[in-house]
Design a protein around this motif. Sequence first.
Motif, PDB file in Angstrom:
ATOM      1  N   ALA A  24       0.805  -1.224   0.000  1.00 24.76           N
ATOM      2  CA  ALA A  24       0.000   0.000   0.000  1.00 24.76           C
ATOM      3  C   ALA A  24       0.835   1.270   0.000  1.00 24.76           C
ATOM      4  CB  ALA A  24      -0.939  -0.003   1.201  1.00 24.76           C
ATOM      5  N   GLY A  25       2.141   1.157  -0.181  1.00 30.13           N
ATOM      6  CA  GLY A  25       2.979   2.326  -0.350  1.00 30.13           C
ATOM      7  C   GLY A  25       3.220   3.087   0.931  1.00 30.13           C
ATOM      8  N   ARG A  26       3.545   4.377   0.774  1.00 24.29           N
ATOM      9  CA  ARG A  26       3.931   5.222   1.899  1.00 24.29           C
ATOM     10  C   ARG A  26       2.805   5.433   2.900  1.00 24.29           C
ATOM     11  NH1 ARG A  26       8.554   8.549   1.036  1.00 24.29           N
ATOM     12  NH2 ARG A  26       9.682   7.890  -0.823  1.00 24.29           N
ATOM     13  N   SER A  27       1.575   5.280   2.465  1.00 26.49           N
ATOM     14  CA  SER A  27       0.435   5.496   3.362  1.00 26.49           C
ATOM     15  C   SER A  27      -0.018   4.220   4.056  1.00 26.49           C
ATOM     16  CB  SER A  27      -0.742   6.096   2.586  1.00 26.49           C
ATOM     17  OG  SER A  27      -1.179   5.194   1.576  1.00 26.49           O
ATOM     18  N   SER A  28       0.757   3.161   3.949  1.00 25.70           N
ATOM     19  CA  SER A  28       0.357   1.869   4.505  1.00 25.70           C
ATOM     20  C   SER A  28       0.117   1.943   6.008  1.00 25.70           C
ATOM     21  CB  SER A  28       1.450   0.834   4.218  1.00 25.70           C
ATOM     22  OG  SER A  28       1.233  -0.339   4.976  1.00 25.70           O
ATOM     23  N   ARG A  29      -0.897   1.207   6.473  1.00 17.89           N
ATOM     24  CA  ARG A  29      -1.179   1.078   7.898  1.00 17.89           C
ATOM     25  C   ARG A  29      -0.913  -0.346   8.378  1.00 17.89           C
ATOM     26  NH1 ARG A  29      -5.321   4.340   5.871  1.00 17.89           N
ATOM     27  NH2 ARG A  29      -6.794   2.609   5.745  1.00 17.89           N
ATOM     28  N   ALA A  30       0.022  -1.013   7.705  1.00 21.10           N
ATOM     29  CA  ALA A  30       0.288  -2.424   8.002  1.00 21.10           C
ATOM     30  C   ALA A  30       0.725  -2.639   9.446  1.00 21.10           C
ATOM     31  CB  ALA A  30       1.341  -2.977   7.043  1.00 21.10           C
ATOM     32  N   ALA A  31       1.533  -1.727   9.998  1.00 20.99           N
ATOM     33  CA  ALA A  31       2.006  -1.894  11.377  1.00 20.99           C
ATOM     34  C   ALA A  31       0.829  -1.858  12.359  1.00 20.99           C
ATOM     35  CB  ALA A  31       3.023  -0.810  11.716  1.00 20.99           C
ATOM     36  N   ARG A  32      -0.104  -0.939  12.133  1.00 20.17           N
ATOM     37  CA  ARG A  32      -1.281  -0.864  13.008  1.00 20.17           C
ATOM     38  C   ARG A  32      -2.144  -2.107  12.863  1.00 20.17           C
ATOM     39  NH1 ARG A  32      -5.646   3.579  11.787  1.00 20.17           N
ATOM     40  NH2 ARG A  32      -6.656   1.825  10.735  1.00 20.17           N
ATOM     41  N   TRP A  33      -2.315  -2.569  11.622  1.00 20.77           N
ATOM     42  CA  TRP A  33      -3.111  -3.774  11.404  1.00 20.77           C
ATOM     43  C   TRP A  33      -2.483  -4.969  12.119  1.00 20.77           C
ATOM     44  CZ3 TRP A  33      -3.499  -3.028   5.374  1.00 20.77           C
ATOM     45  CH2 TRP A  33      -4.351  -1.948   5.104  1.00 20.77           C
ATOM     46  N   LEU A  34      -1.167  -5.041  12.083  1.00 22.36           N
ATOM     47  CA  LEU A  34      -0.474  -6.138  12.758  1.00 22.36           C
ATOM     48  C   LEU A  34      -0.719  -6.064  14.262  1.00 22.36           C
ATOM     49  CD1 LEU A  34       1.448  -8.470  11.912  1.00 22.36           C
ATOM     50  CD2 LEU A  34       3.349  -6.978  12.516  1.00 22.36           C
ATOM     51  N   TRP A  55      12.498   2.344   7.272  1.00 20.14           N
ATOM     52  CA  TRP A  55      12.458   0.882   7.158  1.00 20.14           C
ATOM     53  C   TRP A  55      11.726   0.352   8.380  1.00 20.14           C
ATOM     54  CZ3 TRP A  55      17.428  -2.540   6.193  1.00 20.14           C
ATOM     55  CH2 TRP A  55      17.039  -3.878   6.045  1.00 20.14           C
ATOM     56  N   THR A  56      10.525  -0.175   8.175  1.00 18.23           N
ATOM     57  CA  THR A  56       9.763  -0.802   9.250  1.00 18.23           C
ATOM     58  C   THR A  56      10.114  -2.279   9.254  1.00 18.23           C
ATOM     59  OG1 THR A  56       8.000   0.830   8.977  1.00 18.23           O
ATOM     60  CG2 THR A  56       7.471  -1.162  10.216  1.00 18.23           C
ATOM     61  N   HIS A  57      10.721  -2.746  10.320  1.00 17.68           N
ATOM     62  CA  HIS A  57      11.338  -4.073  10.330  1.00 17.68           C
ATOM     63  C   HIS A  57      10.316  -5.168  10.638  1.00 17.68           C
ATOM     64  CE1 HIS A  57      15.508  -2.823   9.754  1.00 17.68           C
ATOM     65  NE2 HIS A  57      15.246  -1.796  10.527  1.00 17.68           N
ATOM     66  N   PHE A  58       9.414  -5.387   9.693  1.00 22.75           N
ATOM     67  CA  PHE A  58       8.448  -6.477   9.829  1.00 22.75           C
ATOM     68  C   PHE A  58       9.152  -7.825   9.911  1.00 22.75           C
ATOM     69  CE2 PHE A  58       5.936  -3.100   7.808  1.00 22.75           C
ATOM     70  CZ  PHE A  58       4.811  -3.097   8.619  1.00 22.75           C
ATOM     71  N   GLU A  59      10.301  -7.931   9.273  1.00 22.38           N
ATOM     72  CA  GLU A  59      11.009  -9.216   9.260  1.00 22.38           C
ATOM     73  C   GLU A  59      11.506  -9.621  10.641  1.00 22.38           C
ATOM     74  OE1 GLU A  59      14.246  -6.164   8.847  1.00 22.38           O
ATOM     75  OE2 GLU A  59      12.173  -6.406   8.158  1.00 22.38           O
ATOM     76  N   ARG A  60      11.530  -8.687  11.606  1.00 23.93           N
ATOM     77  CA  ARG A  60      11.992  -8.992  12.963  1.00 23.93           C
ATOM     78  C   ARG A  60      10.867  -9.321  13.933  1.00 23.93           C
ATOM     79  NH1 ARG A  60      16.184  -3.891  13.801  1.00 23.93           N
ATOM     80  NH2 ARG A  60      17.572  -4.354  12.034  1.00 23.93           N
ATOM     81  N   VAL A  61       9.620  -9.176  13.502  1.00 26.72           N
ATOM     82  CA  VAL A  61       8.480  -9.405  14.383  1.00 26.72           C
ATOM     83  C   VAL A  61       8.400 -10.878  14.761  1.00 26.72           C
ATOM     84  CG1 VAL A  61       5.953  -9.351  14.550  1.00 26.72           C
ATOM     85  CG2 VAL A  61       7.185  -7.442  13.494  1.00 26.72           C
ATOM     86  N   LEU A  89       0.674 -13.593   5.601  1.00 23.82           N
ATOM     87  CA  LEU A  89       0.827 -12.147   5.463  1.00 23.82           C
ATOM     88  C   LEU A  89       2.218 -11.801   4.957  1.00 23.82           C
ATOM     89  CD1 LEU A  89      -0.238  -9.224   5.974  1.00 23.82           C
ATOM     90  CD2 LEU A  89       0.787  -9.401   8.253  1.00 23.82           C
ATOM     91  N   LEU A  90       2.273 -10.883   3.977  1.00 22.54           N
ATOM     92  CA  LEU A  90       3.528 -10.311   3.500  1.00 22.54           C
ATOM     93  C   LEU A  90       3.377  -8.799   3.418  1.00 22.54           C
ATOM     94  CD1 LEU A  90       4.557 -12.604   0.473  1.00 22.54           C
ATOM     95  CD2 LEU A  90       5.578 -12.559   2.753  1.00 22.54           C
ATOM     96  N   VAL A  91       4.460  -8.082   3.711  1.00 17.25           N
ATOM     97  CA  VAL A  91       4.494  -6.627   3.551  1.00 17.25           C
ATOM     98  C   VAL A  91       5.684  -6.299   2.659  1.00 17.25           C
ATOM     99  CG1 VAL A  91       4.586  -4.397   4.700  1.00 17.25           C
ATOM    100  CG2 VAL A  91       3.532  -6.341   5.864  1.00 17.25           C
ATOM    101  N   ILE A  92       5.449  -5.552   1.577  1.00 17.53           N
ATOM    102  CA  ILE A  92       6.492  -5.333   0.583  1.00 17.53           C
ATOM    103  C   ILE A  92       6.496  -3.880   0.120  1.00 17.53           C
ATOM    104  CG2 ILE A  92       6.361  -7.727  -0.227  1.00 17.53           C
ATOM    105  CD1 ILE A  92       4.817  -6.713  -2.671  1.00 17.53           C
ATOM    106  N   GLY A  93       7.461  -3.555  -0.745  1.00 15.07           N
ATOM    107  CA  GLY A  93       7.525  -2.237  -1.355  1.00 15.07           C
ATOM    108  C   GLY A  93       7.714  -1.137  -0.332  1.00 15.07           C
ATOM    109  N   ASP A  94       7.156   0.053  -0.607  1.00 13.92           N
ATOM    110  CA  ASP A  94       7.286   1.180   0.302  1.00 13.92           C
ATOM    111  C   ASP A  94       6.603   0.930   1.637  1.00 13.92           C
ATOM    112  OD1 ASP A  94       8.768   2.537  -1.524  1.00 13.92           O
ATOM    113  OD2 ASP A  94       7.306   4.109  -1.925  1.00 13.92           O
TER     114      ASP A  94
END
Length: 446
Positions: free
Chosen positions: A179-189, A301-307, A314-319
């Motif tokens: 979802a690019g720069r506006s992603s809310r993936a961290a909150r969803w997680l 860089w939001t370090h989803f790979e360290r969670v 679930l995958l998070v990619i790109g911006d």
Amino acid sequence: MTDDVTGHAVVVGAGLSGLLAAHVLGRRFERVTVIERDAFRDGPPAFRPGVPQSRHVHILWSRGMAALEDLLPGVVTGLEAAGGAVVGAPEQMRWLSAAQWFTGVRGTDYLSVSRELLESALRRAVVADGSAVTMLDRHEVTGLLPARAGQAVGGVRLRERGADGAEFTVEAELVVVAAGRSSRAARWLSELGRPMPVTERIDARLGYSSRYYRRPDDEDPWKAMYLQGNPDVPRGGVIVPVDGGRWLVTLIGQGEHQPPTEEREWLAFAASLRSAELSQALTGAVPLSDAVAFRATANEWTHFERVKRWPRGLLVIGDALCRFNPVYGHGMTVAALQAQVIAGQIDGREPADIAARARQTQRAVAKCVRPAWMIATGEDRRYPGTDGPETGRLGRTQQDYLARVLAVANTDPVVAEAFFAVLSLNRRPETLLTPRIATRALRRRK
């Protein structure tokens, strides 16, 4: 509304990263649905509000072009035919580095194309006849759908934009957030009960101001121009050819030197760069648009790979995973490389197995980020007032060494070849430390 989850993947975001991910997922999933907030309209390529940075310079380095051709054979040729330009850097450019002009050396190629044309071409290629991929535009994802007592992601919650706002769900075996720069993936997680990932941030406070010009009929001895700023004069500018017979001109400034958008001040800023050549090139050129600004240039860089306890599916990619200062032109190339990594991770696997291996794939995708991150943050830390952790004595020594490499690369073919191989992500930054390069770089300061 629910869907049969067997062989279904959802991709959130229809930018470059999302489109390429959807394309490779379509090889293993029976259905792939791309959900996009913006509306897609028939007709020529057009600006999308969800991609505000699209009105500024976009390039695809040679490594990115090769990756794109691997994923979608013939697409680069098609973009050239539609008006995109492949430029040899620096031999087909007037390039003033932070040290001096590049002269007499060869480097690598890049594709210069408008973001609107690129995305339009990719959408047509990805949603071709027989493709498993479909687009659902004007819909906004509001959260992830938990499954298996929160141990997995089972789809997404979303609503139609401009409608009554009612939410509904779409189930899927795999959800890819692009979802690019506006992603809310961290909150969803976090809403799934997972810890918030750590975000690393380096912000040189660079800003851009860009406008289109009609490309002059008279052929110049160069295709593009790049006047870099440096800590002493933190102002720069870029001219690149793009489709539609246009030049895209972007002015760049750091800190207090943010480039303006008003006509007179914009031209005065262009005339204030370290060389008068860019300003002179614009003399007599016909502007086709007003200038527009872009300020969100921090490296994050939001370090989803360290969670820990990463959810299945679930995958998070790109911006949404990592975004770079756009001035180095790495975002699109990294997106193409990540799609290649996903293709390798899912090759020969069934959808259930792909979902189960999401953590391994997330870590593999994150590895694509490191080289571009090192380049962007290393350069941005040179500017006074950059926000972010201190680099310490070792970091300052590395910066001094790389400044020497760049100064020598301006005129030394051996060092230039190594430098551009790293800049284009064809080689890792560590290769600039080899004795062959170090001997030449340390031989002289200027």
